[in-house]
Design a protein around this motif. Structure first.
Motif: not given
Length: 771
Positions: A51, A86, A214, A216, A282, A345, A352, A417
């Motif tokens: 990851m 990442t 997205r 994070v 995530s 992920h 997730w 992701h």
């Protein structure tokens, strides 16, 4: 830069002058981890399918200027901005670079990255190139403007930094949540940094990048107590008009929110290295903390490095390759890059975030980073041979799970992701699922898989599918890149038919077998090229088979490449070309085309040209094997030597194009073993020619499949004979079942072509029209 031995499996190198060799007590093979602008891979630390990809970022650019920094790193850049968690490996588009950390010294905090041409103007630092070391799971470099030795290692969901500061220097760490690879104003939608009473730092950011919305989250701990800290929102364009939060000074703030956050942590003068442990998620900050704690307590850098090193030894030891040194290095490099993604992920607890941006629970390890237009061709078929069955099942189940929660009800197209980017064409999760299921990978629900495949293939709003279903082709006056979409949809449909056939769904089999023939509706018998049609049925004019333009009839290619994309029915394509001799002549015309006067500089992904064969981009990847379907496998053997020698080597520019999340590497890996999956879903591999003296695939239950070669030499490019388990093999293909059963494939090579081996119609690989 240094070449470092990795026990039992590999030695790793970054290219550059002054290599130093460090010997191992056991035989080693070379893995080239460094990159320049072409491969778009990164040199930092990552576990197999990890990851976290913890790597240096040397620069970034806005929008299309970011192409050469797609991985965040260029081999010839003079400075390092910091180390983010990442990264993509080998993509043609960029994003990520999340949670950038950089060490600092001195009395003044440097909050901005600075100008690369003005040393000391910001926190970026020049570095000693000769000190740069990389091996699977480990990276180190000596920063010079900031006198710090930086070392990086990773677990599956964690990254661990070790910073050794010069004696007497004040030790700081800067966290910059503004930083992104592929940056532009307004990309960060919102972010947060929070300091917990125990010294843990958590936070998140949401970005509007390649994958919009997205999220994070991260959690970070330090091996030394924080002496002082500052957390700032450095946004200036949109002032915040709310009330003041508690605290009057920067070092009073326990939490800051905004769109331009940074934090500086001061540890004073240290007598030992500072370690920083970071995990991402995530899902939420609690998930990041749990991930942080899932891979051991404390800050034992060498222990974590050893664990990840052992994981890479185990992963790469699936192949035992004997070849000349340059080829051996290239092949273990290829295998290494093929085992980076799709990446884990889901969190350690199975949660997730899906394409609906909601949190879900899984009872398997969810993976993401699916570059499916690239990887369905060879990367995923390679994983069915070299990765554990459970890993393959997890990937397939990840695709199915994403479809089940997708707002559109379709499988991923190009996702990372958990979020969809809608990049490229086709519904190529379909052949990935079919190939794995038909090869007998356990743990896949066939009915659920087929339902997901059909849902994707019948979602009319996607990419002209409604017209494709009604007209039998995608019309160019209603949908761009229509010729490419038609032939790619037709192949995907064929894999649905094979899946349905296995499951006894005869109605589905009949329908999708019919659709698999839609490639014929793009075929122009007059020019003998695949071409785009208008809705009224006429071919679009004017027609130029060498034109490559974005939004044109083809996707990242032209008529020369796409006219060979009928992997499900190559026999019919050869017939349409005019028969064996005409097809061979057309292939020769493609490879030998004189490109003088053609300018493809506007098309970033058109690299590695051999005539009109474009090895640096995926539509050409099976084309050299097309000679086999026309009864001249010896011509395939010639072309493969030409491609391998011109497109691959173990250096900073050792790939002709983007690695594309392992696809370029997987092509080389298969080709060097002597066969290639032209038609994933057929369970066949088309024989090309080997490039190794001996390759052993270590299979489950102590089985082995050994590919050995007699007479391998530069002058001996042609197969003289082939045996499988001691019996003469006259056909030009082997099956997946024959490989996984274990045995031996034996090639005899020579300087002159054997024009009779594999020439007959019965010796040719699968085509649907020959059923």
């Amino acid at each position: 830069m240094r070449r470092i031995g990795l026990a039992a499996v590999m030695a790793v190198c970054l290219a550059g002058p002054g290599w130093a060799q460090v010997s191992d007590p056991v035989d080693a093979v070379d893995v080239f981890i460094g990159t320049a602008g072409k491969g778009h891979t990164f040199p930092g630390a990552v576990a197999p399918f990890g990851m976290v990809q913890l790597s240096p970022d040397t620069d970034y650019r806005y929008f299309r200027q970011s192409y050469d920094w797609a991985s965040g790193y260029r081999h010839d850049d003079p400075t390092i901005m910091g180390f983010s968690h990442t990264h993509f490996s080998g993509t043609g588009h960029s994003d990520l670079g999340d949670v950038l950390i950089t060490p600092q010294t001195g009395e003044t905090i440097r909050w901005d990255v600075g100008d690369v041409t003005q040393p000391g103007s910001g926190y970026r630092s020049r570095y000693d190139k000769a000190s740069e070391t990389a091996e699977p799971g480990y990276y180190s470099v000596q920063l010079t403007d900031t006198p710090v030795r930086a070392e990086l290692t990773t677990g599956v969901r964690t990254g661990l930094h070790r910073y050794t500061f010069a004696p007497g220097e004040r030790a700081r760490v800067l966290l910059d949540l503004r930083h992104s690879i592929y940056d532009y104003p307004g990309k960060v939608l919102w972010s947060r940094i929070r300091l917990h009473p125990d010294g843990t730092v958590t936070g998140f950011r949401e970005t509007r990048g390649w994958a919009p919305g997205r999220q994070v989250y991260f959690a970070m701990r330090f091996s030394q107590p924080i002496v002082s800290r500052e957390i700032q929102n450095r946004e200036t364009d949109i002032p915040y008009n709310g009330f003041r939060q508690p605290g009057r000074a920067l070092d009073d703030r326990q939490q800051v929110q905004g769109r331009a956050l940074e934090a500086a942590f001061d540890f004073g003068v240290l007598s030992e290295p500072l370690l920083v442990k970071v995990a991402i998620s995530s899902v939420d900050e609690a998930g990041a903390i749990a991930n942080l704690e899932s891979e051991g307590e404390g800050f034992d850098f060498d222990r974590q490095r050893g664990i990840t090193r052992a994981a890479w030894v185990d992963a790469l030891a699936v192949l035992d390759i004997q070849a000349e040194p340059e080829m051996k290095t290239s092949l273990y490099t290829a295998l290494y890059h093929a085992l980076i993604a799709p990446s884990v992920h889901s969190d350690a607890d199975g949660r997730w975030r899906g394409p609906d941006n909601q949190v879900h629970q899984a009872d398997f390890t969810v993976h993401s980073t699916f570059s499916l237009w690239d990887t369905f061709r060879a990367e995923h078929p390679l994983l069915t041979l070299v990765a554990p069955a459970q890993r393959n099942a997890d990937m397939v189940n990840s695709l199915i799970a994403a479809q089940q929660v997708s707002p559109y009800g379709i499988l991923p197209v190009w996702s990372f992701h958990g979020q969809e980017t809608w990049t490229m064409i086709g519904y190529h999760a379909v052949p990935v699922i079919a190939d794995a299921y038909l090869k007998g990978i356990p743990g896949i629900d066939g009915e659920a898989a087929l339902d997901a495949m059909i849902a994707s293939a019948t979602y009319r709003p996607y990419g002209g599918l409604g017209d494709y279903m009604d007209l039998g082709y995608v019309p160019i006056d209603r949908e761009p890149e229509a010729a490419s979409k038609t032939v790619e949809y037709a192949y995907d449909d064929w894999t649905i038919a094979r899946m349905a056939e296995r499951l006894g769904r005869t109605d589905v089999t009949t329908e999708f077998d019919r659709r698999a023939g839609f490639w014929r509706n793009t075929w122009d018998q007059e020019t003998r090229f695949v071409r785009a049609r208008l809705a009224d049925g006429s071919f679009r004019e004017p027609f130029d088979p060498v034109a490559i333009n974005y939004g044109s009839d083809y996707t990242e290619g032209n008529a020369w490449q796409y006219s060979w994309f009928v992997p499900q029915d190559m026999a019919s394509l050869v017939t349409a070309m005019g028969g064996d001799e005409a097809a061979v002549a057309k292939l020769d015309a493609m490879f030998d085309y004189d490109n003088t006067g053609l300018d493809y500089s506007h098309a970033e992904d058109i690299a590695g040209l051999i005539g009109q064969y474009i090895h640096g981009n995926e539509p050409s990847h099976h084309s050299a094997y097309a000679y086999v379907y026309a009864g001249q496998p010896w011509r395939t053997q010639e072309r493969l030597k030409q491609i391998v020698e011109s497109q691959y080597h173990s250096g900073p520019a050792g790939l002709a194009g983007n690695d594309d999340v392992g696809q370029m590497s997987a092509w080389l890996m298969f080709t060097a073993m002597g066969f290639y999956p032209v038609t994933p879903g057929s369970n066949q591999y088309v024989i090309g020619r080997p490039f190794t003296e001996r390759t052993t695939i270590h299979l489950p239950n102590d089985r082995r499949f050994v590919i050995s070669t007699a007479g391998l030499a530069d002058a001996n490019r042609y197969i003289q004979s082939v045996t499988l388990n001691g019996r003469t093999l006259d056909r030009t293909w082997i099956t997946h079942e024959e490989i996984v059963a274990g045995g031996q494939l034996y090639f005899v090579m020579g300087a002159q072509p054997n024009r009779t081996w594999g020439a007959g119609a019965a010796a040719r690989p699968y085509s649907m029209s020959a059923d």
